[in-house]
Design an enzyme around this catalytic site. Sequence first.
Site, PDB file in Angstrom:
ATOM      1  N   ASP A  86       0.855  -1.177   0.000  1.00 19.16           N
ATOM      2  CA  ASP A  86       0.000   0.000   0.000  1.00 19.16           C
ATOM      3  C   ASP A  86       0.898   1.236   0.000  1.00 19.16           C
ATOM      4  OD1 ASP A  86      -2.141   1.648   0.014  1.00 19.16           O
ATOM      5  OD2 ASP A  86      -2.929   1.035   1.966  1.00 19.16           O
ATOM      6  N   ALA A  87       1.081   1.805  -1.176  1.00 17.85           N
ATOM      7  CA  ALA A  87       2.052   2.889  -1.344  1.00 17.85           C
ATOM      8  C   ALA A  87       1.447   4.075  -2.081  1.00 17.85           C
ATOM      9  CB  ALA A  87       3.266   2.380  -2.108  1.00 17.85           C
ATOM     10  N   LYS A  88       0.353   3.843  -2.768  1.00 20.71           N
ATOM     11  CA  LYS A  88      -0.366   4.913  -3.489  1.00 20.71           C
ATOM     12  C   LYS A  88       0.584   5.764  -4.324  1.00 20.71           C
ATOM     13  CE  LYS A  88      -4.346   4.791  -0.392  1.00 20.71           C
ATOM     14  NZ  LYS A  88      -3.923   3.759   0.568  1.00 20.71           N
ATOM     15  N   ARG A  89       1.483   5.123  -5.024  1.00 19.47           N
ATOM     16  CA  ARG A  89       2.428   5.820  -5.876  1.00 19.47           C
ATOM     17  C   ARG A  89       1.767   6.224  -7.195  1.00 19.47           C
ATOM     18  NH1 ARG A  89       4.671   5.566  -1.295  1.00 19.47           N
ATOM     19  NH2 ARG A  89       6.855   4.951  -1.034  1.00 19.47           N
ATOM     20  N   THR A 113      -0.781  -0.406  -4.608  1.00 22.00           N
ATOM     21  CA  THR A 113      -1.853   0.565  -4.817  1.00 22.00           C
ATOM     22  C   THR A 113      -1.256   1.774  -5.537  1.00 22.00           C
ATOM     23  OG1 THR A 113      -1.477   1.556  -2.624  1.00 22.00           O
ATOM     24  CG2 THR A 113      -3.183  -0.134  -2.772  1.00 22.00           C
TER      25      THR A 113
END
Lengths: 261, 261
Positions: A86-89, A113
Amino acid sequence: MSFFEKLTKRAKEIDSLLCVGLDPHKSELQEDSAEGAFRFCQHLIEDVACAFKPNAAFFEAYGSAGWEALQRTLQLIPKEIPIVLDAKRGDIGSTSEAYATSAFSTLACDSITASPYLGGDGLQPFLKDASRGVWVLCKTSNPGSQDIQALELPTGEPLYLHVAKLCFGTWAKEHQNAGLVVGATDVDAMEKIRAALPDVWFLSPGIGAQGGDLAKALKVGLREDGLGILLPISRGISKAENPKKMAETFRAEINALRAAR
Amino acid sequence: MSFFEKLTKRAKEIDSLLCVGLDPHKSELQEDSAEGAFRFCQHLIEDVACAFKPNAAFFEAYGSAGWEALQRTLQLIPKEIPIVLDAKRGDIGSTSEAYATSAFSTLACDSITASPYLGGDGLQPFLKDASRGVWVLCKTSNPGSQDIQALELPTGEPLYLHVAKLCFGTWAKEHQNAGLVVGATDVDAMEKIRAALPDVWFLSPGIGAQGGDLAKALKVGLREDGLGILLPISRGISKAENPKKMAETFRAEINALRAAR
């Protein structure tokens, strides 16, 4: 084997849609350090999870030592269990390329993510490897998701639904290796997205600390085959006196609701 | 002193709007390693830059060693030079809190780039410290910025303009400590955003490798006072035989155009 095949296999074998979140928030650690973050996660890795979701932010807060703790944590997870980083890069193509190297090669995670704000070319570096999964942010679980994601377009469609359709019709068309982050806190949105995309996997945070309604989310979000939603729970498990037992309780609760619908 | 006061002070003192990008892309390194990334950056840190913009992705690709190289790189930058951590982070509040700790405490950067997709509550942890700056992604420099950012809303306004207004009217209202990422590759968008927000700082990538037109961007994007755009250049400098000389050339070119408009 593609990421979603691996996820489906695991979900069936272990009969679980529970994704255990590895969120070493400093307020929950016995020791406020990278080593404390590692030990916190070590304690949460057990065998009733369909998948694990380490949250990069809580490791990154400890700098290089935290990043090393993340690498060690990932090594504790058995190979057959899918990992959602879960890094939302999300950046322009040449930069997303480096983030994809980080997630899929350096950290050897199965999925990540990612944010759709930069558009399709920013997501391609994550999507180009058919064996990896990309969870594209669609309608997130926080109140602020109303600010941009819920904006109505001239077609009458909310932005998040446009993102969902664009993702599968265009961006991930080649390998169909995307899933969508659809918070369990907004079942109306979940219902609309499921109606538009009956086969897609959702990653649906919001159960537990954020107050989402598990029963309603499963009712509107599950696919015909009883799969299609991965439910991450972090604090609800990590704060329990016996996290393993609590994870089992969540799995059983989810399965009872799946059976009843 | 707020971040934008620090930036303004530096821009005036050094008479420069040039932001030197620290993008240790593996294809440009003499040695494909974290140490190679550090040495690459070391070579680029000189004194004609108004600011430096290290890109987290290219360090992250080397795991914990890369993160350590980033920390060492940041320590090379003199205290009076503002740092833009290009990380494009953005998550729900409790997670953005950890990213803010990483950027502002652990790495001690002055400012960070952040995504608006999660909405205002996801940006608050970055914005709450009045001494730090937050560059909110508005209209980015890549072709894919058309996919979501340029969508027209029922008001006839493109999404990026709505984001820009929401940012200053609501999200960053308290401390006015936000800037906007507005690519120099789309001067029409830049002109619209400048018309709506005459005082805001832009971070405007796209000059050089991405093909943006510097003269046009300065014409429409500069504020009345001749400031208000920070121009990051990465490959255009790092690939030059003599990067320091090339940075001086860019500064002079920018200043000549500023004077001529």
